[in-house]
Every structure is written in structure tokens, then in C-alpha cells.
Scaffold this motif. Sequence first.
Motif, PDB file in Angstrom:
ATOM      1  N   ASN A  24      50.982  26.581  19.585  1.00 48.41           N
ATOM      2  CA  ASN A  24      52.268  26.172  20.144  1.00 48.41           C
ATOM      3  C   ASN A  24      52.293  26.323  21.658  1.00 48.41           C
ATOM      4  O   ASN A  24      51.351  26.851  22.261  1.00 48.41           O
ATOM      5  CB  ASN A  24      53.411  26.977  19.501  1.00 48.41           C
ATOM      6  N   GLY A  25      53.398  25.861  22.256  1.00 43.29           N
ATOM      7  CA  GLY A  25      53.486  25.839  23.706  1.00 43.29           C
ATOM      8  C   GLY A  25      53.551  27.203  24.347  1.00 43.29           C
ATOM      9  O   GLY A  25      52.935  27.441  25.395  1.00 43.29           O
ATOM     10  N   THR A  26      54.327  28.112  23.755  1.00 41.03           N
ATOM     11  CA  THR A  26      54.382  29.460  24.297  1.00 41.03           C
ATOM     12  C   THR A  26      53.008  30.115  24.236  1.00 41.03           C
ATOM     13  O   THR A  26      52.573  30.782  25.178  1.00 41.03           O
ATOM     14  CB  THR A  26      55.410  30.310  23.534  1.00 41.03           C
ATOM     15  N   GLY A  27      52.310  29.930  23.129  1.00 41.52           N
ATOM     16  CA  GLY A  27      50.958  30.471  23.003  1.00 41.52           C
ATOM     17  C   GLY A  27      50.019  29.891  24.038  1.00 41.52           C
ATOM     18  O   GLY A  27      49.175  30.610  24.601  1.00 41.52           O
ATOM     19  N   ALA A  28      50.155  28.587  24.311  1.00 41.99           N
ATOM     20  CA  ALA A  28      49.312  27.958  25.327  1.00 41.99           C
ATOM     21  C   ALA A  28      49.580  28.556  26.698  1.00 41.99           C
ATOM     22  O   ALA A  28      48.652  28.882  27.450  1.00 41.99           O
ATOM     23  CB  ALA A  28      49.562  26.450  25.349  1.00 41.99           C
ATOM     24  N   ASN A  29      50.857  28.714  27.036  1.00 38.58           N
ATOM     25  CA  ASN A  29      51.198  29.252  28.354  1.00 38.58           C
ATOM     26  C   ASN A  29      50.751  30.699  28.517  1.00 38.58           C
ATOM     27  O   ASN A  29      50.188  31.077  29.551  1.00 38.58           O
ATOM     28  CB  ASN A  29      52.707  29.138  28.585  1.00 38.58           C
ATOM     29  N   LEU A  86      51.777  20.026  14.668  1.00 38.77           N
ATOM     30  CA  LEU A  86      51.769  21.264  15.437  1.00 38.77           C
ATOM     31  C   LEU A  86      50.549  21.223  16.331  1.00 38.77           C
ATOM     32  O   LEU A  86      49.610  20.471  16.084  1.00 38.77           O
ATOM     33  CB  LEU A  86      51.743  22.507  14.539  1.00 38.77           C
ATOM     34  N   GLY A  87      50.587  22.033  17.368  1.00 42.43           N
ATOM     35  CA  GLY A  87      49.397  22.152  18.204  1.00 42.43           C
ATOM     36  C   GLY A  87      49.611  21.755  19.647  1.00 42.43           C
ATOM     37  O   GLY A  87      50.322  20.795  19.955  1.00 42.43           O
ATOM     38  N   GLU A  88      49.039  22.541  20.529  1.00 43.96           N
ATOM     39  CA  GLU A  88      48.944  22.273  21.955  1.00 43.96           C
ATOM     40  C   GLU A  88      47.500  22.606  22.345  1.00 43.96           C
ATOM     41  O   GLU A  88      46.737  23.146  21.535  1.00 43.96           O
ATOM     42  CB  GLU A  88      49.913  23.134  22.765  1.00 43.96           C
ATOM     43  N   CYS A  89      47.137  22.328  23.565  1.00 39.69           N
ATOM     44  CA  CYS A  89      45.796  22.676  24.037  1.00 39.69           C
ATOM     45  C   CYS A  89      45.878  23.341  25.410  1.00 39.69           C
ATOM     46  O   CYS A  89      46.628  22.885  26.278  1.00 39.69           O
ATOM     47  CB  CYS A  89      44.911  21.438  24.150  1.00 39.69           C
ATOM     48  N   VAL A  90      45.127  24.402  25.584  1.00 38.44           N
ATOM     49  CA  VAL A  90      44.864  24.911  26.918  1.00 38.44           C
ATOM     50  C   VAL A  90      43.660  24.133  27.438  1.00 38.44           C
ATOM     51  O   VAL A  90      42.603  24.121  26.800  1.00 38.44           O
ATOM     52  CB  VAL A  90      44.558  26.418  26.912  1.00 38.44           C
TER      53      VAL A  90
END
Length: 368
Positions: free
Chosen positions: A86-91, A234-238
Motif C-alpha cells: 500500500n501507499g503508506t508502506g511505500a512511503n 492492491l499494490g504500490e511500488c517503491v
Amino acid sequence: MTDPTDPDTPDVTGQPATDAVRRHDPQVRGFASDNYAGVHPEVLAALALANGGHQVAYGEDVYTGHLQDVFRAHFGPTAEAFPVFNGTGANVTALQAVTERWGAVITAESAHINVDECGAPERVGGLKLLTVPTEDGKLTPELIDRQAYGFDDEHRAQPQVVSLTQTTELGTCYTPEEIRAICDHAHQLGMTVHMDGSRIANAAATLGVPLAAFTTDAGVDLLSFGGTKNGLLLGECVVVLSPERVRSIRYLRKMSMQLASKMRFVSVQFEALLAGDLWLRSAAHANAMARRLEQAVRDVDGVTVLRPVQSNAVFAMLPREVSERLQKRYRFYFWNEATGEVRWMCAFDTTEADVDGFAAAIAEEMAG
């Protein structure tokens, strides 16, 4: 011969057998958040494509391996993508990778990492946020300098990163030139630049330029690339753009509880989104629906559109009692409870009929 134990085996209706029951009306749409939208059909098809059989867990699958080429096609040959949940996890994962334990991050007061992540960057990431008030959600070199001081002062958390959001929480969009000016200034001060790109595709659609034009080419070092708001399940990427400035992402992702065991199902969604033009089609459509909504309500007496519509968000002011009546018909949020400002969001699946119906409801409630 079909296998009755296989949940993909069709029943007599021709549909996959399942005990699940549809518990919502798929025709109902609101204007609260692009997170309310479902999964894009092309992404669902990709998930089915990746299903079946066994693949190595924790990112050693063929889909995650191929994903590196997909991201490099957009961001350059040194880019490396690390899928997360998720986005918070990515940040949080990204910011930990570019700060020391005594490090601080300069960001806009309205930034998501400051107001909408429950203190996760500070409590989980262990870093200090140094915020700056902005009129439009956008940082500038001059605004950064309000917090970029105290270097080598042992009594002050050390400014090490500038984090900007594209598009901003206020729906505004940085130009490539504005981002380049920020990156040049931050780098001269010895700082790294992180971009929270939860709606990065909407920015590209607005600017009409490739993703690299306002990231890699402008000097951004590290990117949180958003997918959920643009049609993913679901999902984002760093995305690491400057490997020499970033460290230990693999370990930080695991420590931050963002390492997916069945990562192929996150990675294949990004392949569906980015290998072709789905990312741009979906974002451009959401932006167009926001512009349609803005145009429809501008002439409604008593409704004021407060901010430029540069992405898929419309910020407006209307009487609180009207907003509260309207919320019983359509979902949306107050952006500022104190002033009564509201935010209306469009998504990849928002239709012209949805917009026109909502605009008509606004006019009816205002007249009532």
C-alpha cells in the motif's frame, strides 16, 4: 472432464463455482475517493493469467523479474522496482532508505505522509517530519529553505530528504521545471528527493509528458508509485531511481511488513497497467470526468470551485446543509470541516452519466 473441487470449474450457469455472494450494487458510484472504485477488467484478467501452478515466493517469480524491464522502459535503465502492499508502506519504506536515525524529511503541511498516515513515517519509520505551509500543496526551493537549516546542529533533527507529492493532496500538479528546481536545490544542500506518486499517472495525463520527464530526468531519487487509485486491486511500488543515494530497500521492505509472499499477483497487475497504455487511459479518463464535473457545477448558483482542476479532484464550497443532504444521495467527504470545503473525486470507472447525475443532484439540492 471437470474437477468439482476446482473453484474455477463453472457451475450449470456457466459461472465459476463459489460460495461468495455479491453484496453490493455494481452500478452505484460515488465521488468520495478513487479508492472506492473496483479493479480494472484488464487487471483482473492479468491476475487470472498469473494464477495456477507454482511460482517462487517473495519476489523471485518470473512476473516480478519481468516487472523490472517494464519500469525501466518508463524510468530508465537504472530503475529498480520493489512492489509493496500500500501507499503508506511505500512511503515509510522509501523514506527509511534515505534517512539516518537522526534524519528529517521536509514536506508540505498538507502532504499525505503528514496528515493521512496515522504518524507511520514518524512512529514506524522513526524519522522527523518538518512541514511547510503551502497555498496550493506545492513546495518550492524558497519554502524548503524555511526548514532546511541547522545542518550539523546536534540539537536539531537533520534535514536529509525533501518529499513532494505528485499530484498534490490539493489536486495540483508540479511541472517538470518546478520539480527540477526543487531537486537541484535539494541536491545542492546535500539532500535526497522522494516523490509520493500515489496519483502520478494523473499528473502525466495532465502534463502530457512521459513519466520520466518529471521524475528521473528532473532529478527525483526515489519514488512511491501508486497503482491502487488507478485500477489495481492492491499494490504500490517503491522505485529506486538513484541507486547511489538509496540503501537497504530489500531489508527495509521486509522489516516494514511490506514483503508479499505471493508477489507475482502484485507484479502482474503493474505489468498490465504499465506495459501498454492502461495507466494513461485510466488516468486521463478520470481527469476528464473531473473537468466535466467542474464545468457542470460552475454555473450552479451558490457553488464555488476553489482550486484549479489539474487532476481527478474537484474542491468546492457550498452551504454545509446542502452538502449534508447531498451526502445522503452520493458519497463524498468534507475536505475541511471548519470551512465546509468538500472534495469530489473521479475514478477510471466514473462515467459521463455518473457526473451528469451528480451535477443534477447538486443543482437540485441547491435549489431546494
